[in-house]
Design a protein around this motif. Structure first.
Motif, PDB file in Angstrom:
ATOM      1  N   ASP A   1      45.485  73.969  43.990  1.00 41.61           N
ATOM      2  CA  ASP A   1      46.039  74.979  44.884  1.00 41.61           C
ATOM      3  C   ASP A   1      44.890  75.782  45.484  1.00 41.61           C
ATOM      4  OD1 ASP A   1      47.322  77.040  46.163  1.00 41.61           O
ATOM      5  OD2 ASP A   1      48.619  77.534  44.487  1.00 41.61           O
ATOM      6  N   GLU A   2      44.665  75.609  46.775  1.00 46.51           N
ATOM      7  CA  GLU A   2      43.530  76.276  47.437  1.00 46.51           C
ATOM      8  C   GLU A   2      43.675  77.786  47.504  1.00 46.51           C
ATOM      9  OE1 GLU A   2      46.541  75.481  50.550  1.00 46.51           O
ATOM     10  OE2 GLU A   2      45.669  74.207  49.028  1.00 46.51           O
ATOM     11  N   ARG A   3      44.829  78.307  47.145  1.00 41.77           N
ATOM     12  CA  ARG A   3      44.992  79.770  47.110  1.00 41.77           C
ATOM     13  C   ARG A   3      44.397  80.380  45.846  1.00 41.77           C
ATOM     14  NH1 ARG A   3      51.248  79.219  48.057  1.00 41.77           N
ATOM     15  NH2 ARG A   3      50.682  77.579  46.606  1.00 41.77           N
ATOM     16  N   ASP A   4      44.185  79.568  44.832  1.00 40.59           N
ATOM     17  CA  ASP A   4      43.552  80.004  43.583  1.00 40.59           C
ATOM     18  C   ASP A   4      42.034  80.028  43.831  1.00 40.59           C
ATOM     19  OD1 ASP A   4      42.482  80.269  41.024  1.00 40.59           O
ATOM     20  OD2 ASP A   4      43.888  78.861  40.118  1.00 40.59           O
ATOM     21  N   PRO A   5      41.350  81.125  43.486  1.00 40.73           N
ATOM     22  CA  PRO A   5      39.919  81.249  43.805  1.00 40.73           C
ATOM     23  C   PRO A   5      39.028  80.141  43.232  1.00 40.73           C
ATOM     24  CG  PRO A   5      40.797  83.377  43.180  1.00 40.73           C
ATOM     25  CD  PRO A   5      41.885  82.379  42.913  1.00 40.73           C
ATOM     26  N   ALA A   6      39.286  79.670  42.025  1.00 44.23           N
ATOM     27  CA  ALA A   6      38.411  78.650  41.420  1.00 44.23           C
ATOM     28  C   ALA A   6      38.506  77.314  42.174  1.00 44.23           C
ATOM     29  CB  ALA A   6      38.731  78.473  39.941  1.00 44.23           C
ATOM     30  N   PRO A   7      39.707  76.768  42.373  1.00 40.98           N
ATOM     31  CA  PRO A   7      39.771  75.531  43.163  1.00 40.98           C
ATOM     32  C   PRO A   7      39.272  75.729  44.592  1.00 40.98           C
ATOM     33  CG  PRO A   7      41.811  75.817  41.950  1.00 40.98           C
ATOM     34  CD  PRO A   7      41.014  77.073  41.793  1.00 40.98           C
ATOM     35  N   ARG A   8      39.533  76.902  45.154  1.00 43.48           N
ATOM     36  CA  ARG A   8      39.068  77.175  46.513  1.00 43.48           C
ATOM     37  C   ARG A   8      37.550  77.113  46.591  1.00 43.48           C
ATOM     38  NH1 ARG A   8      40.796  77.153  51.765  1.00 43.48           N
ATOM     39  NH2 ARG A   8      39.081  78.025  52.917  1.00 43.48           N
ATOM     40  N   ALA A   9      36.882  77.682  45.586  1.00 43.52           N
ATOM     41  CA  ALA A   9      35.415  77.653  45.554  1.00 43.52           C
ATOM     42  C   ALA A   9      34.902  76.217  45.455  1.00 43.52           C
ATOM     43  CB  ALA A   9      34.894  78.488  44.388  1.00 43.52           C
ATOM     44  N   LEU A  10      35.564  75.397  44.634  1.00 41.80           N
ATOM     45  CA  LEU A  10      35.176  73.995  44.522  1.00 41.80           C
ATOM     46  C   LEU A  10      35.378  73.271  45.849  1.00 41.80           C
ATOM     47  CD1 LEU A  10      34.331  71.483  42.908  1.00 41.80           C
ATOM     48  CD2 LEU A  10      36.753  71.186  42.316  1.00 41.80           C
ATOM     49  N   LEU A  11      36.512  73.458  46.474  1.00 42.68           N
ATOM     50  CA  LEU A  11      36.778  72.819  47.764  1.00 42.68           C
ATOM     51  C   LEU A  11      35.763  73.254  48.819  1.00 42.68           C
ATOM     52  CD1 LEU A  11      40.674  73.038  47.841  1.00 42.68           C
ATOM     53  CD2 LEU A  11      39.279  70.983  47.531  1.00 42.68           C
ATOM     54  N   ASP A  12      35.413  74.531  48.814  1.00 44.75           N
ATOM     55  CA  ASP A  12      34.405  75.023  49.762  1.00 44.75           C
ATOM     56  C   ASP A  12      33.059  74.344  49.528  1.00 44.75           C
ATOM     57  OD1 ASP A  12      36.175  76.691  51.068  1.00 44.75           O
ATOM     58  OD2 ASP A  12      35.558  78.491  49.978  1.00 44.75           O
ATOM     59  N   ARG A  13      32.662  74.172  48.251  1.00 47.47           N
ATOM     60  CA  ARG A  13      31.382  73.511  47.940  1.00 47.47           C
ATOM     61  C   ARG A  13      31.386  72.041  48.354  1.00 47.47           C
ATOM     62  NH1 ARG A  13      31.905  76.071  43.075  1.00 47.47           N
ATOM     63  NH2 ARG A  13      32.265  74.131  41.961  1.00 47.47           N
ATOM     64  N   LEU A  14      32.536  71.379  48.258  1.00 53.78           N
ATOM     65  CA  LEU A  14      32.637  69.957  48.579  1.00 53.78           C
ATOM     66  C   LEU A  14      32.884  69.683  50.057  1.00 53.78           C
ATOM     67  CD1 LEU A  14      34.853  68.785  45.591  1.00 53.78           C
ATOM     68  CD2 LEU A  14      32.373  68.546  45.835  1.00 53.78           C
ATOM     69  N   SER A  15      33.218  70.697  50.791  1.00 55.06           N
ATOM     70  CA  SER A  15      33.597  70.539  52.191  1.00 55.06           C
ATOM     71  C   SER A  15      32.463  69.943  53.020  1.00 55.06           C
ATOM     72  CB  SER A  15      33.977  71.899  52.771  1.00 55.06           C
ATOM     73  OG  SER A  15      34.130  71.818  54.163  1.00 55.06           O
ATOM     74  N   PRO A  16      32.772  68.954  53.852  1.00 56.95           N
ATOM     75  CA  PRO A  16      31.734  68.390  54.719  1.00 56.95           C
ATOM     76  C   PRO A  16      31.070  69.437  55.619  1.00 56.95           C
ATOM     77  CG  PRO A  16      33.644  66.950  54.683  1.00 56.95           C
ATOM     78  CD  PRO A  16      34.037  68.221  53.961  1.00 56.95           C
ATOM     79  N   ILE A  17      31.831  70.364  56.152  1.00 53.24           N
ATOM     80  CA  ILE A  17      31.238  71.364  57.049  1.00 53.24           C
ATOM     81  C   ILE A  17      30.263  72.273  56.293  1.00 53.24           C
ATOM     82  CG2 ILE A  17      33.037  73.131  56.903  1.00 53.24           C
ATOM     83  CD1 ILE A  17      31.337  71.995  60.143  1.00 53.24           C
ATOM     84  N   THR A  18      30.529  72.518  55.021  1.00 54.17           N
ATOM     85  CA  THR A  18      29.615  73.316  54.200  1.00 54.17           C
ATOM     86  C   THR A  18      28.288  72.597  54.013  1.00 54.17           C
ATOM     87  OG1 THR A  18      31.458  74.339  53.018  1.00 54.17           O
ATOM     88  CG2 THR A  18      29.324  74.403  51.926  1.00 54.17           C
ATOM     89  N   ASN A  19      28.337  71.277  53.945  1.00 54.72           N
ATOM     90  CA  ASN A  19      27.155  70.477  53.643  1.00 54.72           C
ATOM     91  C   ASN A  19      26.539  69.791  54.857  1.00 54.72           C
ATOM     92  OD1 ASN A  19      27.043  70.698  50.623  1.00 54.72           O
ATOM     93  ND2 ASN A  19      29.149  70.032  50.903  1.00 54.72           N
ATOM     94  N   VAL A  20      26.987  70.145  56.040  1.00 53.05           N
ATOM     95  CA  VAL A  20      26.508  69.466  57.248  1.00 53.05           C
ATOM     96  C   VAL A  20      24.994  69.596  57.415  1.00 53.05           C
ATOM     97  CG1 VAL A  20      26.887  71.393  58.848  1.00 53.05           C
ATOM     98  CG2 VAL A  20      27.054  69.039  59.677  1.00 53.05           C
TER      99      VAL A  20
END
Length: 88
Positions: A1-20
């Motif tokens: 659930d991306e509304r939960d801060p912990a999974p959201r932080a993981l998704l942000d770290r894995l995001s292609p745009i974050t790592n471009v």
């Protein structure tokens, strides 16, 4: 659930745009403008960010495709572009 801060932080770290900014090799992006899984606006944003970061990016957007290139003419165009890209 991306509304939960912990999974959201993981998704942000894995995001292609974050790592471009980590791109070191040329990139070929091929996507459909009608993709329901990866909106074209997200792909456009990634291509723009990659180019702004100095990456060499080739891209093709098929106006009449979704997540896969199903039309023979689009597949053929992509294949020609891919051969040119790999030959560079």
């Amino acid at each position: 659930d991306e509304r939960d801060p912990a999974p959201r932080a993981l998704l942000d770290r894995l995001s292609p745009i974050t790592n471009v900014g980590l791109l070191k090799r040329p990139l070929l992006m091929a996507y459909g403008a009608k993709d329901p899984r990866v909106p074209a606006a997200n792909a456009d944003q990634f291509v723009g960010a990659a180019r702004a970061g100095g990456a060499q990016v080739w891209s093709i957007v098929a106006a009449d495709e979704g997540h896969w290139f199903e039309h023979a003419d689009n597949r053929r165009t992509f294949e020609i572009l891919a051969v040119q890209f790999l030959g560079d």
